[in-house]
Structures are given as structure tokens and as C-alpha cells.
Design a protein around this motif. Structure first.
Motif, PDB file in Angstrom:
ATOM      1  N   CYS A  27      12.076  68.016   0.269  1.00  0.00           N
ATOM      2  CA  CYS A  27      13.382  67.957   0.950  1.00  0.00           C
ATOM      3  C   CYS A  27      13.855  66.501   0.945  1.00  0.00           C
ATOM      4  O   CYS A  27      13.072  65.599   0.655  1.00  0.00           O
ATOM      5  CB  CYS A  27      13.278  68.452   2.393  1.00  0.00           C
ATOM      6  SG  CYS A  27      12.067  67.587   3.401  1.00  0.00           S
ATOM      7  N   ALA A  28      15.107  66.315   1.306  1.00  0.00           N
ATOM      8  CA  ALA A  28      15.637  64.952   1.379  1.00  0.00           C
ATOM      9  C   ALA A  28      14.956  64.170   2.491  1.00  0.00           C
ATOM     10  O   ALA A  28      14.814  62.947   2.402  1.00  0.00           O
ATOM     11  CB  ALA A  28      17.142  64.996   1.610  1.00  0.00           C
ATOM     12  N   THR A  29      14.533  64.870   3.521  1.00  0.00           N
ATOM     13  CA  THR A  29      13.832  64.197   4.624  1.00  0.00           C
ATOM     14  C   THR A  29      12.575  63.512   4.092  1.00  0.00           C
ATOM     15  O   THR A  29      12.279  62.364   4.448  1.00  0.00           O
ATOM     16  CB  THR A  29      13.489  65.224   5.735  1.00  0.00           C
ATOM     17  OG1 THR A  29      14.716  65.753   6.235  1.00  0.00           O
ATOM     18  CG2 THR A  29      12.691  64.609   6.854  1.00  0.00           C
ATOM     19  N   HIS A  85      21.387  59.653   8.708  1.00  0.00           N
ATOM     20  CA  HIS A  85      20.763  60.917   9.098  1.00  0.00           C
ATOM     21  C   HIS A  85      19.468  60.613   9.857  1.00  0.00           C
ATOM     22  O   HIS A  85      18.819  59.590   9.583  1.00  0.00           O
ATOM     23  CB  HIS A  85      20.470  61.723   7.821  1.00  0.00           C
ATOM     24  CG  HIS A  85      19.931  63.079   8.082  1.00  0.00           C
ATOM     25  ND1 HIS A  85      18.576  63.342   8.103  1.00  0.00           N
ATOM     26  CD2 HIS A  85      20.555  64.256   8.335  1.00  0.00           C
ATOM     27  CE1 HIS A  85      18.396  64.634   8.359  1.00  0.00           C
ATOM     28  NE2 HIS A  85      19.580  65.210   8.497  1.00  0.00           N
ATOM     29  N   ASN A  92      27.327  62.805   6.833  1.00  0.00           N
ATOM     30  CA  ASN A  92      27.254  64.258   7.018  1.00  0.00           C
ATOM     31  C   ASN A  92      28.222  64.776   8.079  1.00  0.00           C
ATOM     32  O   ASN A  92      28.657  65.918   8.011  1.00  0.00           O
ATOM     33  CB  ASN A  92      25.819  64.682   7.366  1.00  0.00           C
ATOM     34  CG  ASN A  92      25.141  63.749   8.338  1.00  0.00           C
ATOM     35  OD1 ASN A  92      25.086  62.534   8.123  1.00  0.00           O
ATOM     36  ND2 ASN A  92      24.631  64.290   9.418  1.00  0.00           N
ATOM     37  N   ASP A  96      21.187  57.448   0.600  1.00  0.00           N
ATOM     38  CA  ASP A  96      20.990  58.868   0.875  1.00  0.00           C
ATOM     39  C   ASP A  96      22.285  59.561   0.424  1.00  0.00           C
ATOM     40  O   ASP A  96      23.315  59.479   1.091  1.00  0.00           O
ATOM     41  CB  ASP A  96      20.748  59.030   2.382  1.00  0.00           C
ATOM     42  CG  ASP A  96      20.706  60.488   2.818  1.00  0.00           C
ATOM     43  OD1 ASP A  96      21.025  61.368   2.002  1.00  0.00           O
ATOM     44  OD2 ASP A  96      20.366  60.739   3.990  1.00  0.00           O
ATOM     45  N   GLN A 121      24.972  64.158   0.965  1.00  0.00           N
ATOM     46  CA  GLN A 121      26.309  64.747   1.181  1.00  0.00           C
ATOM     47  C   GLN A 121      27.294  64.356   0.091  1.00  0.00           C
ATOM     48  O   GLN A 121      28.470  64.725   0.161  1.00  0.00           O
ATOM     49  CB  GLN A 121      26.859  64.332   2.555  1.00  0.00           C
ATOM     50  CG  GLN A 121      26.033  64.829   3.720  1.00  0.00           C
ATOM     51  CD  GLN A 121      26.114  66.349   3.919  1.00  0.00           C
ATOM     52  OE1 GLN A 121      27.003  67.021   3.385  1.00  0.00           O
ATOM     53  NE2 GLN A 121      25.180  66.900   4.674  1.00  0.00           N
ATOM     54  N   SER A 136      19.386  66.630  -2.230  1.00  0.00           N
ATOM     55  CA  SER A 136      18.725  67.853  -1.773  1.00  0.00           C
ATOM     56  C   SER A 136      19.477  69.076  -2.288  1.00  0.00           C
ATOM     57  O   SER A 136      20.689  69.190  -2.092  1.00  0.00           O
ATOM     58  CB  SER A 136      18.719  67.842  -0.238  1.00  0.00           C
ATOM     59  OG  SER A 136      17.955  68.913   0.261  1.00  0.00           O
ATOM     60  N   HIS A 188      19.710  72.207  -1.466  1.00  0.00           N
ATOM     61  CA  HIS A 188      20.384  73.224  -0.628  1.00  0.00           C
ATOM     62  C   HIS A 188      21.758  72.792  -0.137  1.00  0.00           C
ATOM     63  O   HIS A 188      22.473  73.568   0.482  1.00  0.00           O
ATOM     64  CB  HIS A 188      19.478  73.678   0.518  1.00  0.00           C
ATOM     65  CG  HIS A 188      19.337  72.738   1.672  1.00  0.00           C
ATOM     66  ND1 HIS A 188      20.001  72.912   2.856  1.00  0.00           N
ATOM     67  CD2 HIS A 188      18.583  71.622   1.837  1.00  0.00           C
ATOM     68  CE1 HIS A 188      19.666  71.946   3.712  1.00  0.00           C
ATOM     69  NE2 HIS A 188      18.804  71.154   3.110  1.00  0.00           N
ATOM     70  N   LYS A 189      22.143  71.547  -0.433  1.00  0.00           N
ATOM     71  CA  LYS A 189      23.492  71.108  -0.042  1.00  0.00           C
ATOM     72  C   LYS A 189      24.500  71.370  -1.157  1.00  0.00           C
ATOM     73  O   LYS A 189      25.682  71.187  -0.975  1.00  0.00           O
ATOM     74  CB  LYS A 189      23.488  69.611   0.294  1.00  0.00           C
ATOM     75  CG  LYS A 189      22.483  69.198   1.346  1.00  0.00           C
ATOM     76  CD  LYS A 189      22.834  69.678   2.731  1.00  0.00           C
ATOM     77  CE  LYS A 189      21.790  69.156   3.720  1.00  0.00           C
ATOM     78  NZ  LYS A 189      22.133  69.360   5.109  1.00  0.00           N
TER      79      LYS A 189
HETATM   80  N1  PLP Z   1      20.460  63.270   4.699  1.00  0.00           N
HETATM   81  C1  PLP Z   1      21.663  63.772   5.025  1.00  0.00           C
HETATM   82  C2  PLP Z   1      22.866  62.902   4.945  1.00  0.00           C
HETATM   83  C3  PLP Z   1      21.782  65.114   5.412  1.00  0.00           C
HETATM   84  O1  PLP Z   1      22.977  65.601   5.711  1.00  0.00           O
HETATM   85  C4  PLP Z   1      20.613  65.907   5.466  1.00  0.00           C
HETATM   86  C5  PLP Z   1      20.683  67.310   5.923  1.00  0.00           C
HETATM   87  O2  PLP Z   1      21.434  67.650   6.809  1.00  0.00           O
HETATM   88  C6  PLP Z   1      19.387  65.329   5.111  1.00  0.00           C
HETATM   89  C7  PLP Z   1      19.351  64.013   4.740  1.00  0.00           C
HETATM   90  C8  PLP Z   1      18.105  66.104   5.145  1.00  0.00           C
HETATM   91  O3  PLP Z   1      18.066  67.035   4.108  1.00  0.00           O
HETATM   92  P1  PLP Z   1      16.854  68.063   3.960  1.00  0.00           P
HETATM   93  O4  PLP Z   1      17.270  69.276   4.719  1.00  0.00           O
HETATM   94  O5  PLP Z   1      16.752  68.353   2.495  1.00  0.00           O
HETATM   95  O6  PLP Z   1      15.654  67.424   4.503  1.00  0.00           O
END
Ligand code: PLP
Length: 400
Positions: A70-72, A102, A153, A178, A181, A201, A203-204
Motif C-alpha cells: 500500500c502507499a502507507t 497524509h 487528498n 506522495d 492523489q 497506490s 486502489h485510487k
Molecule cells: N497518501 C495519500 C495522499 C492518500 O490519500 C492515501 C489514502 O487515502 C494514502 C497515502 C494511503 O494509501 P494506502 O491506502 O494505499 O495506504
């Protein structure tokens, strides 16, 4: 009628993406690292998907794009590796982030701050934007990294990533963005912009959940966060998520294809929707339209608690967001509204509507009717709202 206007939280998986992923669950399910035919048959599909992902951000063949969970994870990886390589070793002692990152950047920065790293939190201006000059002013000889998101976001505000990249290059400071978005909403080129690391990521942009990525420029590879295997060129251990990689590849291809012909339609629909919302008294939208992504509106309805509005919308089948984490006893203000210095009253009233290429005009019309009804009902029972007949939207002032 069900209406999904929370596409900045996650998106529906594109049918084509789903079909592309399907064979990798029950037919070609081999572990790509095994030494038999089940493994081998997945390799060309992984290669094709990775080519699409590289092309989507215009990465060079010699750069690294590593698929994460995930992006996290990608965001944690960058900050923690920088901490281990530069801060813990005493080579540098400082990083710079914005105050509207984020939580996956914000909380990680606070964690490494607790371990002794200095962190500068760049403010946003009254339009919800970062000023590149503030990056220049904050860099010291001990700065290891600047991490500023490409698009926010909450507001959709597009930050001056190109200028920030140039400033970082000038000062020989590493630059991470990051771009969660931004990918799929605006053209992304890591070639044109001086970006060392870039997070995104799937799923966005209508891909599957649980598939993130980190781009690393050639020569700027990071120490791995996950040890234990040789997958992803040794950059990230763990059995490859083959359906996820294939899904991200297809989603990226479709998102890039759609940039020219679908994004203008989404923008037009968003703008018309926003025009109608702004006809409601005492409303305020953050960030000028031409400075944000085409699908996002963060709007405040003075006197109406965001969560109350969400409740009314949800009853009518509409999904939106307040952008604030809601603790049980405490209704938190929207963090971006707070950062731009909005008064208490306004900061608690923000609602985010985020559209996608699947949003229809009928859904927008339904949402508008429900919002108008909800505003009338909630202001009627609000103890804090008093209608000022001379008040209109442009009079609302925001500032520190
Ligand atoms: N960074 C931003 C700007 C986001 O909007 C989000 C998700 O809302 C994330 C990171 C985290 O993404 P992920 O759900 O893939 O961990």
C-alpha cells in the motif's frame, strides 16, 4: 439511489482490471520465485504489467519501481530508511514535510522526530497551497529529505512539485512526493520533475486495494524495510502479489489513457456541481479550481457539523467524507481547514465530494437535491447558525 462520491478514499475496480486479474487466482497461481512451469507462466504477465506501470509515470528502465502492500508502506519506507541511513548515522539531522501530509507521512515523521530527527512542517497558505519558497527557506546543510505530496487528498490542491524538485536538486537534498492523489488525475513524469522517490497506490485509480508502489530514481535506492527474500530485485521481500501487480498495470494503462478524454468531462461535471453548491448561502470552497485535481470539492456549510451532513447524505444513499477522524466524544475539525486557519465554526463543517469516471449527472442531481434539503433542515435546528441576510459566500474570510 446509491451514489458514491468518496473516490479520494478508494475507487471501484475497473471491470477490465478485474478480468485481467482473474486468471491469477485459480489458473496461474504459481509463486513467481519457484522453479517450475507454474512460476514461469506468470513471468511475462508480471513483466508486461511492470512495463505499463513504468510507462504510466514515465520512469526510466534503470530506475526502480517496487510494488508494496500500500502507499502507507511506501511512505513509511522512505522516511524510515532515510532515518536509518542519514539521521541515525549522524550524517544529517533534519527532514521537511508539509503540515497537510497524509497520516502515513505525518505519523512516521512524528515517530522519527521522537527518535531525534528534526522535522520542519511547512504551512499552507489561505488557498490551501504550499509555497515552494518555504522549502528553500527551510533547507539547511543538515537536511536529508523533503517530502511534499503532489496533490492533497482533502482539497485536491496541486502542490508545486516541479519547483520543489528543482530547489532540492540545487541543494542536493533528496525529494520524495506522495503522488497517491495525483496518479490517474494529472500527467505524471518522473523524468521531467526532479523526483527521487514517488509513492502511489492502485486502489485510487480503479485498481485493487493492497497494491502500492515506490518509485526510486536510479542510484537513489533505499535500504529495504522488509528483509527476508530476494523479491523485487532485493528491494522488498515477500511473495509477489501477482494478481495485484497485473491489476495495477491494467489500471495504470487505463488511467493514463483516460487522462485526455475523461478528466475534462469529470472537471466539467465537478465545476457545475460546485457552482450549484455555492449558490447555497454561507458556503466556502478551499483552493481555486484551476489549482486542484479535477474530481475534488472540499466545501464548508457554515453552521452544519460535517458528521451531521454525512448522516443526512448517507440516509439518502450518498457516500462522501468529512476528512476528519471522528473520535467518539470529540468531533475533530478537518485538518486542512485548520491548517489554513479557518475559524472553529467553519473547520468542523467541511464535506469532501470526490467524483470518478463512473459518476453520472443523475447522481450529481440527486446529491444536490439531498444537500439542499439537508442544509435547510440542519441549519433550522442548529444552535450556532444564524442566517445573515447580507451574508454571501465571497464574504467568508479565511486566514491565519
Ligand atoms: N497518501 C495519500 C495522499 C492518500 O490519500 C492515501 C489514502 O487515502 C494514502 C497515502 C494511503 O494509501 P494506502 O491506502 O494505499 O495506504
Amino acid at each position: 439511489m446509491k451514489v458514491y462520491l468518496d473516490n479520494n478514499a478508494t475507487t471501484m475496480v475497473d471491470e477490465q482490471v478485474k478480468s485481467a486479474m482473474d486468471p491469477f487466482f485459480t489458473e496461474m497461481y504459481g509463486n513467481p520465485n519457484s522453479l517450475h512451469a507454474y512460476a514461469g507462466e506468470t513471468h511475462p504477465h508480471i513483466k508486461t504489467a511492470m512495463e505499463k506501470i513504468y510507462a504510466g509515470i514515465q520512469a526510466n528502465r534503470k530506475d526502480s519501481v517496487v510494488i508494496t502492500s500500500c502507499a502507507t508502506e511506501s511512505n513509511n519506507w522512505v522516511l524510515k530508511s532515510i532515518y536509518f541511513e542519514y539521521i541515525l548515522t549522524g550524517r544529517k539531522n533534519h527532514i521537511i514535510i508539509s503540515e497537510v501530509e497524509h497520516p502515513s507521512i505525518m505519523a512516521t515523521a512524528r515517530f522519527i522526530e521522537s527518535m531525534g530527527c528534526k522535522v520542519t512542517y511547512l504551512p499552507i497558505n489561505s488557498e490551501g497551497l504550499i509555497e515552494a519558497q518555504s522549502v528553500r527557506d527551510s533547507i539547511t546543510s543538515k537536511t536529508a529529505l523533503v517530502s511534499v505530496m503532489w496533490a492533497n487528498n482533502e482539497t485536491g490542491a496541486i502542490f508545486p512539485v516541479q519547483e520543489i524538485g528543482e530547489i532540492c536538486a540545487e541543494h542536493k537534498v533528496l525529494f520524495h512526493t506522495d503522488a497517491v492523489q495525483a496518479v490517474g488525475k494529472i500527467p505524471i513524469s518522473v523524468q521531467e520533475f526532479n523526483v527521487d522517490y514517488l509513492t502511489f497506490s492502485a486502489h485510487k485509480f480503479h485498481g485493487p486495494k493492497g497494491v502500492g508502489a515506490l518509485y526510486m530514481k536510479q542510484g537513489k535506492e533505499l535500504m529495504p524495510l522488509l528483509h527476508g527474500g530476494s523479491q523485487m530485485g532485493g528491494h522488498r521481500s515477500g511473495t509477489l502479489n501477482v494478481p495485484g501487480i497485473v491489476g495495477m498495470g491494467k489500471a495504470m494503462e487505463n488511467a493514463v489513457d483516460a487522462l485526455d478524454f475523461e478528466m475534462p468531462d469529470i472537471r466539467e461535471m465537478r465545476d457545475n456541481f460546485e457552482d450549484e453548491l455555492l449558490k447555497i448561502e454561507d458556503t466556502f470552497v478551499v483552493t481555486p479550481r484551476n489549482k486542484r485535481t479535477s474530481n475534488t470539492i472540499l466545501i464548508s456549510f457554515r453552521g452544519i457539523e460535517g458528521e451531521s451532513m454525512l448522516w443526512d447524505l448517507n440516509r439518502e444513499g450518498i457516500a462522501a467524507s468529512t476528512g476528519s477522524a471522528c473520535a467518539s466524544e470529540d468531533l475533530e475539525a478537518n485538518s486542512v481547514m485548520e491548517a489554513i486557519g479557518a475559524d472553529e465554526d467553519l473547520a468542523h463543517t467541511a464535506i469532501r465530494f470526490s467524483l470518478s469516471r463512473y459518476t453520472t449527472q443523475e447522481e450529481i442531481d440527486h446529491t444536490l437535491a439531498v444537500v439542499k434539503k439537508a442544509v435547510a433542515r440542519l441549519r433550522e435546528i442548529s444552535s450556532s447558525y444564524s442566517y445573515a441576510p447580507e451574508g454571501h459566500n465571497s464574504e467568508l474570510t479565511i486566514g491565519h
